[in-house]
Design a protein around this motif. Structure first.
Motif, mmCIF file in Angstrom:
data_model
loop_
_atom_site.group_PDB
_atom_site.id
_atom_site.type_symbol
_atom_site.label_atom_id
_atom_site.label_comp_id
_atom_site.label_asym_id
_atom_site.label_seq_id
_atom_site.Cartn_x
_atom_site.Cartn_y
_atom_site.Cartn_z
ATOM 1 N N ALA A 54 -22.125 -10.711 48.545
ATOM 2 C CA ALA A 54 -22.870 -10.238 47.376
ATOM 3 C C ALA A 54 -22.099 -10.546 46.088
ATOM 4 O O ALA A 54 -22.685 -10.975 45.085
ATOM 5 C CB ALA A 54 -23.137 -8.730 47.485
ATOM 6 N N ALA A 55 -20.776 -10.356 46.124
ATOM 7 C CA ALA A 55 -19.963 -10.656 44.944
ATOM 8 C C ALA A 55 -19.999 -12.145 44.641
ATOM 9 O O ALA A 55 -20.128 -12.551 43.475
ATOM 10 C CB ALA A 55 -18.520 -10.187 45.168
ATOM 11 N N LYS A 56 -19.901 -12.966 45.700
ATOM 12 C CA LYS A 56 -19.958 -14.422 45.508
ATOM 13 C C LYS A 56 -21.323 -14.813 44.941
ATOM 14 O O LYS A 56 -21.407 -15.626 44.015
ATOM 15 C CB LYS A 56 -19.721 -15.133 46.844
ATOM 16 C CG LYS A 56 -19.755 -16.633 46.748
ATOM 17 C CD LYS A 56 -19.513 -17.282 48.102
ATOM 18 C CE LYS A 56 -19.614 -18.799 47.990
ATOM 19 N NZ LYS A 56 -19.515 -19.448 49.288
ATOM 20 N N HIS A 57 -22.385 -14.235 45.481
ATOM 21 C CA HIS A 57 -23.735 -14.524 44.984
ATOM 22 C C HIS A 57 -23.855 -14.130 43.513
ATOM 23 O O HIS A 57 -24.429 -14.880 42.712
ATOM 24 C CB HIS A 57 -24.769 -13.755 45.821
ATOM 25 C CG HIS A 57 -26.163 -13.863 45.299
ATOM 26 N ND1 HIS A 57 -26.907 -15.009 45.416
ATOM 27 C CD2 HIS A 57 -26.937 -12.972 44.632
ATOM 28 C CE1 HIS A 57 -28.086 -14.812 44.846
ATOM 29 N NE2 HIS A 57 -28.127 -13.574 44.374
ATOM 30 N N GLN A 58 -23.297 -12.979 43.152
ATOM 31 C CA GLN A 58 -23.356 -12.524 41.764
ATOM 32 C C GLN A 58 -22.611 -13.499 40.845
ATOM 33 O O GLN A 58 -23.103 -13.831 39.765
ATOM 34 C CB GLN A 58 -22.765 -11.104 41.651
ATOM 35 C CG GLN A 58 -22.907 -10.491 40.280
ATOM 36 C CD GLN A 58 -24.363 -10.296 39.870
ATOM 37 O OE1 GLN A 58 -25.233 -10.067 40.691
ATOM 38 N NE2 GLN A 58 -24.632 -10.411 38.584
ATOM 39 N N ARG A 59 -21.431 -13.971 41.294
ATOM 40 C CA ARG A 59 -20.675 -14.939 40.472
ATOM 41 C C ARG A 59 -21.466 -16.238 40.315
ATOM 42 O O ARG A 59 -21.562 -16.790 39.213
ATOM 43 C CB ARG A 59 -19.313 -15.228 41.111
ATOM 44 C CG ARG A 59 -18.306 -14.097 40.978
ATOM 45 C CD ARG A 59 -16.913 -14.507 41.424
ATOM 46 N NE ARG A 59 -16.857 -15.002 42.780
ATOM 47 C CZ ARG A 59 -16.671 -14.262 43.869
ATOM 48 N NH1 ARG A 59 -16.548 -12.960 43.751
ATOM 49 N NH2 ARG A 59 -16.621 -14.811 45.063
ATOM 50 N N GLU A 60 -22.057 -16.707 41.434
ATOM 51 C CA GLU A 60 -22.842 -17.943 41.368
ATOM 52 C C GLU A 60 -24.061 -17.762 40.469
ATOM 53 O O GLU A 60 -24.416 -18.664 39.710
ATOM 54 C CB GLU A 60 -23.266 -18.363 42.780
ATOM 55 C CG GLU A 60 -22.101 -18.860 43.622
ATOM 56 C CD GLU A 60 -22.467 -19.097 45.081
ATOM 57 O OE1 GLU A 60 -23.586 -18.703 45.486
ATOM 58 O OE2 GLU A 60 -21.628 -19.652 45.804
ATOM 59 N N LYS A 61 -24.669 -16.598 40.540
ATOM 60 C CA LYS A 61 -25.825 -16.311 39.684
ATOM 61 C C LYS A 61 -25.415 -16.349 38.211
ATOM 62 O O LYS A 61 -26.124 -16.916 37.374
ATOM 63 C CB LYS A 61 -26.395 -14.941 40.056
ATOM 64 C CG LYS A 61 -27.606 -14.527 39.248
ATOM 65 C CD LYS A 61 -28.089 -13.155 39.695
ATOM 66 C CE LYS A 61 -29.140 -12.621 38.754
ATOM 67 N NZ LYS A 61 -29.514 -11.235 39.093
ATOM 68 N N GLN A 62 -24.261 -15.752 37.895
ATOM 69 C CA GLN A 62 -23.783 -15.771 36.513
ATOM 70 C C GLN A 62 -23.516 -17.202 36.047
ATOM 71 O O GLN A 62 -23.821 -17.556 34.900
ATOM 72 C CB GLN A 62 -22.517 -14.918 36.401
ATOM 73 C CG GLN A 62 -22.783 -13.429 36.516
ATOM 74 C CD GLN A 62 -21.505 -12.613 36.605
ATOM 75 O OE1 GLN A 62 -20.436 -13.133 36.878
ATOM 76 N NE2 GLN A 62 -21.639 -11.307 36.402
ATOM 77 N N ILE A 63 -22.966 -18.030 36.943
ATOM 78 C CA ILE A 63 -22.707 -19.436 36.588
ATOM 79 C C ILE A 63 -24.020 -20.151 36.309
ATOM 80 O O ILE A 63 -24.155 -20.884 35.316
ATOM 81 C CB ILE A 63 -21.914 -20.139 37.714
ATOM 82 C CG1 ILE A 63 -20.484 -19.586 37.762
ATOM 83 C CG2 ILE A 63 -21.902 -21.645 37.531
ATOM 84 C CD1 ILE A 63 -19.693 -20.010 38.993
ATOM 85 N N VAL A 64 -25.034 -19.925 37.173
ATOM 86 C CA VAL A 64 -26.338 -20.574 36.989
ATOM 87 C C VAL A 64 -26.983 -20.101 35.696
ATOM 88 O O VAL A 64 -27.523 -20.910 34.920
ATOM 89 C CB VAL A 64 -27.249 -20.302 38.211
ATOM 90 C CG1 VAL A 64 -28.686 -20.708 37.929
ATOM 91 C CG2 VAL A 64 -26.722 -21.035 39.434
ATOM 92 N N VAL A 65 -26.923 -18.791 35.439
ATOM 93 C CA VAL A 65 -27.514 -18.248 34.208
ATOM 94 C C VAL A 65 -26.819 -18.857 32.986
ATOM 95 O O VAL A 65 -27.486 -19.251 32.010
ATOM 96 C CB VAL A 65 -27.431 -16.700 34.204
ATOM 97 C CG1 VAL A 65 -27.734 -16.142 32.818
ATOM 98 C CG2 VAL A 65 -28.390 -16.113 35.229
ATOM 99 N N ALA A 66 -25.499 -18.967 33.038
ATOM 100 C CA ALA A 66 -24.763 -19.567 31.923
ATOM 101 C C ALA A 66 -25.149 -21.035 31.758
ATOM 102 O O ALA A 66 -25.331 -21.523 30.629
ATOM 103 C CB ALA A 66 -23.255 -19.427 32.152
ATOM 104 N N HIS A 67 -25.281 -21.739 32.885
ATOM 105 C CA HIS A 67 -25.668 -23.156 32.823
ATOM 106 C C HIS A 67 -27.070 -23.317 32.239
ATOM 107 O O HIS A 67 -27.297 -24.193 31.378
ATOM 108 C CB HIS A 67 -25.611 -23.758 34.241
ATOM 109 C CG HIS A 67 -25.888 -25.214 34.292
ATOM 110 N ND1 HIS A 67 -25.058 -26.150 33.701
ATOM 111 C CD2 HIS A 67 -26.917 -25.906 34.847
ATOM 112 C CE1 HIS A 67 -25.567 -27.349 33.896
ATOM 113 N NE2 HIS A 67 -26.692 -27.234 34.600
#
Length: 117
Positions: A75-88
């Motif tokens: 879940a933490a990894k998914h949240q980090r990846e989501k933040q990266i995608v949102v930033a991108h």
């Protein structure tokens, strides 16, 4: 003499009754010992079974804790990846906005040049 015979018969009857009572008592003691042995075996068996069940529950609990940790990490990894995608996506939106402004500016500039001609 008759009285003595009667007393001897009475004593003999009492002795037989005592022997019978002793046999009955020995029989009951054996039965109680057998019952106690059966109960002790059953208690021991159930105690072992419960101990095994407790050990299995502990193992399952540890396994569940491990799985929960894996899920938290995922879940933490998914949240980090989501933040990266949102930033991108946000960066892409900014780039698109800038490209649109440049395009609009270029089009306005071209339109202005065409009007002057």
């Amino acid at each position: 003499a008759k009285e003595l015979k009667r007393l001897e018969k009475t004593v003999q009857a009492v002795q037989e009754q005592l022997l019978q009572q002793q046999r009955e008592r020995a029989k009951h003691e054996r039965e109680w010992a057998d019952l106690r042995s059966v109960l002790e075996d059953e208690v021991h068996t159930k105690t072992l079974r419960h101990a095994k069940q407790l050990e299995e529950m502990r193992a399952l609990s540890l396994e569940a804790d491990g799985l929960a940790a894996v899920l938290r990490d995922a879940a933490a990894k998914h949240q980090r990846e989501k933040q990266i995608v949102v930033a991108h996506i946000s960066n892409m939106e900014g780039s698109i906005d800038q490209a649109c402004k440049r395009y609009k500016g270029t089009m306005l500039q071209l339109a202005g040049e065409q009007q002057r001609r």
